[in-house]
Design a protein around this motif. Structure first.
Motif, PDB file in Angstrom:
ATOM      1  N   GLY A 106       0.552  -1.282   0.004  1.00 59.13           N
ATOM      2  CA  GLY A 106      -0.097  -0.181  -0.109  1.00 59.13           C
ATOM      3  C   GLY A 106       0.851   1.264   0.008  1.00 59.13           C
ATOM      4  O   GLY A 106       0.173   2.490   0.063  1.00 59.13           O
ATOM      5  N   VAL A 107       2.153   1.246   0.002  1.00 56.19           N
ATOM      6  CA  VAL A 107       2.927   2.352   0.036  1.00 56.19           C
ATOM      7  C   VAL A 107       3.188   3.089  -1.402  1.00 56.19           C
ATOM      8  O   VAL A 107       3.576   2.098  -2.194  1.00 56.19           O
ATOM      9  CB  VAL A 107       4.369   2.196   0.867  1.00 56.19           C
ATOM     10  CG1 VAL A 107       5.244   3.047   0.796  1.00 56.19           C
ATOM     11  CG2 VAL A 107       3.944   2.049   2.429  1.00 56.19           C
ATOM     12  N   SER A 108       3.258   4.279  -1.264  1.00 50.77           N
ATOM     13  CA  SER A 108       3.675   4.981  -2.565  1.00 50.77           C
ATOM     14  C   SER A 108       5.002   5.372  -2.643  1.00 50.77           C
ATOM     15  O   SER A 108       5.493   6.155  -1.386  1.00 50.77           O
ATOM     16  CB  SER A 108       2.745   6.053  -3.052  1.00 50.77           C
ATOM     17  OG  SER A 108       1.314   5.546  -3.312  1.00 50.77           O
ATOM     18  N   ALA A 109       6.141   5.144  -3.605  1.00 44.21           N
ATOM     19  CA  ALA A 109       7.384   5.679  -3.172  1.00 44.21           C
ATOM     20  C   ALA A 109       7.972   6.152  -4.568  1.00 44.21           C
ATOM     21  O   ALA A 109       7.323   5.739  -5.594  1.00 44.21           O
ATOM     22  CB  ALA A 109       8.151   4.624  -2.804  1.00 44.21           C
ATOM     23  N   THR A 110       9.030   6.948  -4.481  1.00 43.23           N
ATOM     24  CA  THR A 110       9.583   7.452  -5.736  1.00 43.23           C
ATOM     25  C   THR A 110      11.030   7.088  -5.533  1.00 43.23           C
ATOM     26  O   THR A 110      11.684   7.442  -4.484  1.00 43.23           O
ATOM     27  CB  THR A 110       9.433   9.097  -5.896  1.00 43.23           C
ATOM     28  OG1 THR A 110       8.128   9.232  -6.024  1.00 43.23           O
ATOM     29  CG2 THR A 110      10.043   9.216  -7.068  1.00 43.23           C
ATOM     30  N   LEU A 111      11.768   6.517  -6.560  1.00 44.71           N
ATOM     31  CA  LEU A 111      12.942   6.278  -6.600  1.00 44.71           C
ATOM     32  C   LEU A 111      13.953   7.040  -7.762  1.00 44.71           C
ATOM     33  O   LEU A 111      13.460   6.961  -8.564  1.00 44.71           O
ATOM     34  CB  LEU A 111      13.144   4.678  -7.061  1.00 44.71           C
ATOM     35  CG  LEU A 111      14.723   4.096  -7.074  1.00 44.71           C
ATOM     36  CD1 LEU A 111      15.366   4.364  -5.810  1.00 44.71           C
ATOM     37  CD2 LEU A 111      14.632   2.617  -7.388  1.00 44.71           C
ATOM     38  N   LEU A 112      14.553   7.825  -7.240  1.00 49.33           N
ATOM     39  CA  LEU A 112      15.526   8.788  -7.991  1.00 49.33           C
ATOM     40  C   LEU A 112      16.972   8.218  -8.048  1.00 49.33           C
ATOM     41  O   LEU A 112      17.624   8.312  -7.242  1.00 49.33           O
ATOM     42  CB  LEU A 112      15.549  10.105  -7.528  1.00 49.33           C
ATOM     43  CG  LEU A 112      13.894  10.701  -7.359  1.00 49.33           C
ATOM     44  CD1 LEU A 112      14.120  11.994  -6.834  1.00 49.33           C
ATOM     45  CD2 LEU A 112      13.325  10.820  -8.598  1.00 49.33           C
ATOM     46  N   GLU A 113      17.103   7.354  -9.134  1.00 49.71           N
ATOM     47  CA  GLU A 113      18.309   6.662  -9.361  1.00 49.71           C
ATOM     48  C   GLU A 113      19.374   7.239 -10.311  1.00 49.71           C
ATOM     49  O   GLU A 113      18.941   7.838 -11.494  1.00 49.71           O
ATOM     50  CB  GLU A 113      18.050   5.528  -9.780  1.00 49.71           C
ATOM     51  CG  GLU A 113      19.222   4.189  -9.928  1.00 49.71           C
ATOM     52  CD  GLU A 113      18.535   3.038 -10.345  1.00 49.71           C
ATOM     53  OE1 GLU A 113      17.415   2.606 -10.003  1.00 49.71           O
ATOM     54  OE2 GLU A 113      19.186   2.084 -11.194  1.00 49.71           O
ATOM     55  N   SER A 114      20.669   7.454  -9.871  1.00 44.54           N
ATOM     56  CA  SER A 114      21.578   8.188 -10.733  1.00 44.54           C
ATOM     57  C   SER A 114      23.039   7.509 -10.867  1.00 44.54           C
ATOM     58  O   SER A 114      23.357   6.601 -10.003  1.00 44.54           O
ATOM     59  CB  SER A 114      22.013   9.674 -10.188  1.00 44.54           C
ATOM     60  OG  SER A 114      22.589   9.594  -8.948  1.00 44.54           O
ATOM     61  N   TYR A 115      23.282   7.270 -12.075  1.00 37.80           N
ATOM     62  CA  TYR A 115      24.624   6.819 -12.447  1.00 37.80           C
ATOM     63  C   TYR A 115      25.602   8.024 -12.887  1.00 37.80           C
ATOM     64  O   TYR A 115      25.481   8.504 -13.736  1.00 37.80           O
ATOM     65  CB  TYR A 115      24.479   5.806 -13.586  1.00 37.80           C
ATOM     66  CG  TYR A 115      23.774   4.667 -13.182  1.00 37.80           C
ATOM     67  CD1 TYR A 115      24.523   3.426 -12.732  1.00 37.80           C
ATOM     68  CD2 TYR A 115      22.446   4.598 -13.321  1.00 37.80           C
ATOM     69  CE1 TYR A 115      23.617   2.364 -12.585  1.00 37.80           C
ATOM     70  CE2 TYR A 115      21.598   3.445 -12.753  1.00 37.80           C
ATOM     71  CZ  TYR A 115      22.039   2.415 -12.405  1.00 37.80           C
ATOM     72  OH  TYR A 115      21.449   1.313 -12.111  1.00 37.80           O
TER      73      TYR A 115
END
Lengths: 489, 342
Positions: free
Chosen positions: B104-113
């Motif tokens: 039920g959780v909403s999340a954002t993943l900001l992934e950088s290389y």
């Protein structure tokens, strides 16, 4: 429910392979298995020149180094090459001079298949109907070629491959293997070593072939591989339309068909090559028997503004592995591929095309319609490549799959490679099932379920059927209907 | 340093001692790792993180990897930045991270290389699990040197009712592959997989995706767009599999690319593998140059050619950015795109 059961019964009876008869004739076989001795045997049987024997032996040596490809989405029991006859000929003196010398049993076979070998039968047909010349290949050997005299008048050479080797060795030597080199792939290499016969066509410069040319292939003998070789050359400005048809009797064991077709179109030449393939597909329940159809077909659009158009209706074979291709070498050359591939029962087909753009302003068009029913699997595999020098290359691909039933599978595997900034490629693919709504609608209008399916499928494949020469379009339409009988319900 | 054995990379042959994948492997046909790498370089030394990363200020929490050293696992919620920093020259490192989005959780993943140094080989594996009803938007921004070789694989597993959206933005490397595998349970779960590549020089980027529809009524929407110039090479491989029984699946895949110079290349392999009948699947693929009429129109309005081309390319690629949900990341992506098109 009774009515439904009856329909199912009737359909089952219909679905039995219509061409599953065996003709009882005397035959002459090469010993089972493949060895250098067998290659020499075939070449000697055909009284071939030394250069051709050397060519075969080199191909055989290379074949031993190659491995059977496994990338296609097909699963099958590998062919036991030791249990196979690589050559089967009806026992009679080579090179029949006229129809009267041909074994009447063979003629009866072709009559059953509805092939008009005798000119008069064609002429006795509907007034104004187009004539077409036939080269009939029975197991591995060309039996008879019709209308030769009439074709010779305009300089068109249409004969069996063996005959061409004898009568026009310079042409054969110049073009054989120039489109599909012996080492191109496993099956082409095998074919190069053991090919027995096939058709040869040469259209001289500026000549428009006055009639449709056609070859009928039939595998008859048991445990026999059929390896025919077709070579068609359209010289500058020449035009020809060619059709091949195939059938085989019903067997318990899988039979191998590994043909090579090479087309060469010089400047401004045009070749239209149509195939209606109806090899025995194997038992619909168990998948037993049926033909392995591992075929290499390629056209070389060598000349500027040349055009090659492939049209195929593939309804037969247990396993199909086939990619009729165009090498668009000449500037402004055009390649087309129109395909209907239908699988039912336990059939597997991995088929499509390659359009290799090498010349400037080359164009290609691919229309592929795949239909899978029963427990079959149908894969479209296609490659479109524009090389760095193919400026202004254009391709349009439309590739649709139709699924009938819960156990059928449809796959699409296109490779699109653009290596210059002026290539323009468009590709569209869809996969859907036969629409319940449309079926319901058609049935509400009084059509039976089978008729409704035929109507909808007919609409789905129409675009491709239109590309076939008229006489064959009718035959192909029937074939499409027969192939899908028993697929719904 | 040891390269972790794991199923995905093991399959790809990315393990010490095993041969590296080359164009002879169907899955690596267009990205020949063996040709650029020959053999695995020695392990990278430890290093300190540098800078704040491209997503600084947008995230509540940042997980930082430097040359393969970082946390093992994390639970996502809110906005999390994950920075994979390579600060190495001629050496190799591998990062592995397990992420979980609770029910039920909403999340954002900001992934950088983020690449510093040169000619390194970075191999990254993310294992992402979405629990029932969880939502995740993953935004990947790759900025690596033109000499680097980099492979990143994400293995995403969705539970019923989960929703996963992804946008990958890259300017490539010597050879770079960003690969995503999604296990799609159907049952109301939704997947969006997008990508943008903007490549210049001799850069190579490969966006590979595989979505496996295992259950009924799942949806997948995919849109990847790219622009290549000079001698750059863009690769898109997308596969959608619909398993037996995954009826009611609706899957759309689009890949559209612009070739802006004569020697650039785009290779695409959009695949559909369908084992169920009640489905609606489609893919479209176009490759070509900029529309000459539109270019003429812009030039006729007094725009110089470079500006006109940049504007049209931006409009073409911008469609993908419009689908991003996180406002801050979207603005950042726009700025990134404009900079690449200068």
């Amino acid at each position: 429910m009774v009515a439904v059961a009856e329909t199912v019964k009737a359909v089952e009876a219909l679905a039995a392979y219509e061409h599953g008869f065996v003709t009882d004739i005397e035959q002459e076989f090469a010993p089972k298995g493949l060895s250098e001795a067998v290659v020499r045997y075939i070449s000697a049987k055909k009284e071939e020149p030394q250069w051709l024997l050397d060519w075969r032996l080199e191909a055989y040596a290379r074949w031993l180094q190659l491995e059977e490809p496994s990338w296609a989405k097909v699963v099958y029991t590998p062919t036991d090459y030791d249990a196979l006859h690589f050559y089967a000929a009806h026992a009679q003196k080579p090179g029949p001079k006229s129809l009267d010398e041909v074994d009447p049993e063979i003629l009866a076979t072709y009559a059953k298949l509805g092939i008009p070998l005798r000119e008069q039968e064609v002429l006795a047909g509907v007034e104004g109907a187009a004539k077409y010349a036939v080269d009939a290949v029975f197991d591995s050997v060309s039996v008879v070629t019709t209308f030769k005299a009439e074709l010779a008048k305009v300089g068109v050479l249409f004969m069996s491959f063996s005959e061409a080797v004898r009568e026009h060795p310079e042409l054969v030597r110049k073009y054989l293997g120039s489109v599909v080199p012996p080492s191109d792939n496993y099956y082409a290499c095998l074919n190069s070593a053991v090919f027995s016969d096939g058709s040869f066509v040469y259209i001289p410069p500026g000549v428009k072939c006055p009639m449709e040319l056609s070859t009928y292939f039939r595998i008859n003998a048991q445990n026999t591989g059929q390896f025919e070789r077709t070579l068609i050359i359209a010289d500058k400005g020449a035009k020809v339309s060619y059709l091949e048809g195939c059938t085989a009797p019903q067997r318990d064991e899988n039979q191998l068909h590994a043909a090579v077709v090479e087309l060469i179109a010089l400047d401004d030449a045009e070749i239209k090559y149509s195939t209606v393939q109806n090899w025995y597909p194997g038992d619909p329940e168990t998948g037993k028997g049926g033909i392995y159809n591992f075929v290499t077909k390629r056209a070389d659009c060598r000349g500027a503004r040349s055009k090659v158009s492939w049209t195929q209706v593939e309804t037969g074979s247990a396993v199909t592995w086939k990619y009729p291709s165009c090498i668009l070498k000449g500037d402004g050359s055009v390649g087309e591929f129109y395909s209907i591939a239908i699988t039912n029962g336990r059939q597997q087909a991995d088929t499509g095309t390659k359009m290799i753009h090498l010349g400037a302003n080359t164009r290609s068009r691919i229309i592929s319609k795949g239909i899978s029913a029963g427990r079959s699997a149908n894969t479209y595999r296609g490659q479109v490549t524009a090389h760095p020098k193919a400026h202004g290359a254009r391709n349009f691909t439309q590739c649709d799959s139709l699924l009938i039933g819960k156990t059928a599978a449809a796959h699409t595997v296109p490779y699109i490679e653009a290596r210059n900034g002026s290539a323009q490629f468009e590709h569209e693919a869809t996969t859907t099932r036969l629409s319940e709504d449309q079926l319901f609608y058609a049935q509400q209008r009084g059509l039976s379920q089978e008729e409704a399916v035929q109507l909808l499928v007919g609409g789905f494949v129409k675009e491709v059927l239109q590309e076939l020469p008229m006489e064959f379009a009718v035959e192909a339409q029937k074939l499409v209907a027969i192939s899908l009988e028993g697929s719904v319900g | 340093m040891s390269l972790h054995p794991n199923p995905l990379q093991f399959a790809a042959g990315l393990t010490r001692g095993a041969p590296l994948p080359s164009r002879r492997h169907e899955a690596w046909k267009y990205s020949d790792l063996l040709r650029v790498l020959r053999e695995l370089p020695p392990g990278s030394p430890a290093a300190e993180p540098s800078g704040q990363g491209p997503f600084a200020g947008l995230a509540d929490l940042a997980l930082v990897f430097v040359n393969g050293r970082g946390p093992e696992a994390a639970t996502l919620g809110g906005v999390t930045a994950v920075r994979f920093i390579s600060d190495a020259t001629g050496t190799a490192h591998e990062s592995r991270l397990r992420l979980r989005v609770p029910e039920g959780v909403s999340a954002t993943l900001l992934e950088s290389y983020e690449g510093h140094g040169s000619a390194y080989f970075a191999n990254t594996l993310l294992e992402i699990a979405l629990e029932p009803g969880a939502r995740l938007e993953r935004i990947v921004l790759a900025d690596e040197p033109e000499t680097a070789v980099s492979v990143s694989t994400a293995d995403v597993r969705l539970s019923t009712g989960a929703s996963y959206a992804q946008t990958v933005l890259t300017s490539g490397a010597r050879l770079q592959r960003l690969e995503t595998h999604v296990r799609h349970p159907g049952a109301g779960a939704a997947v969006r997989l997008d990508g943008v590549y903007v490549l210049a020089g001799a850069r190579h980027a490969d966006l590979t995706t595989a979505v496996d529809h295992e259950g009924e009524t799942g949806t997948t929407s995919q849109l990847t767009k790219g622009a290549v110039r000079d001698t750059a090479r863009g690769v898109f491989q997308g596969r959608i599999t619909v398993r037996k029984g995954a009826d009611g699946t609706d899957a759309r895949m689009g890949h559209h690319a612009l070739i802006l110079s004569d020697r650039a290349e785009v290779d695409a392999k959009p695949e559909l593998e369908i084992w169920a009948d009640d489905v609606s699947c489609a893919h479209g693929n176009t490759v070509g140059s900029l529309d000459q009429d539109a270019l003429f129109y812009a030039r006729a309005r007094g725009m110089d050619e470079a500006t006109a081309k940049a504007l049209l390319t931006e409009a073409f690629l911008g469609e993908v950015l419009d689908r991003m949900e996180h406002d801050g990341a979207r603005e950042l992506a726009r700025a990134w795109l404009q900079e690449r098109l200068q």
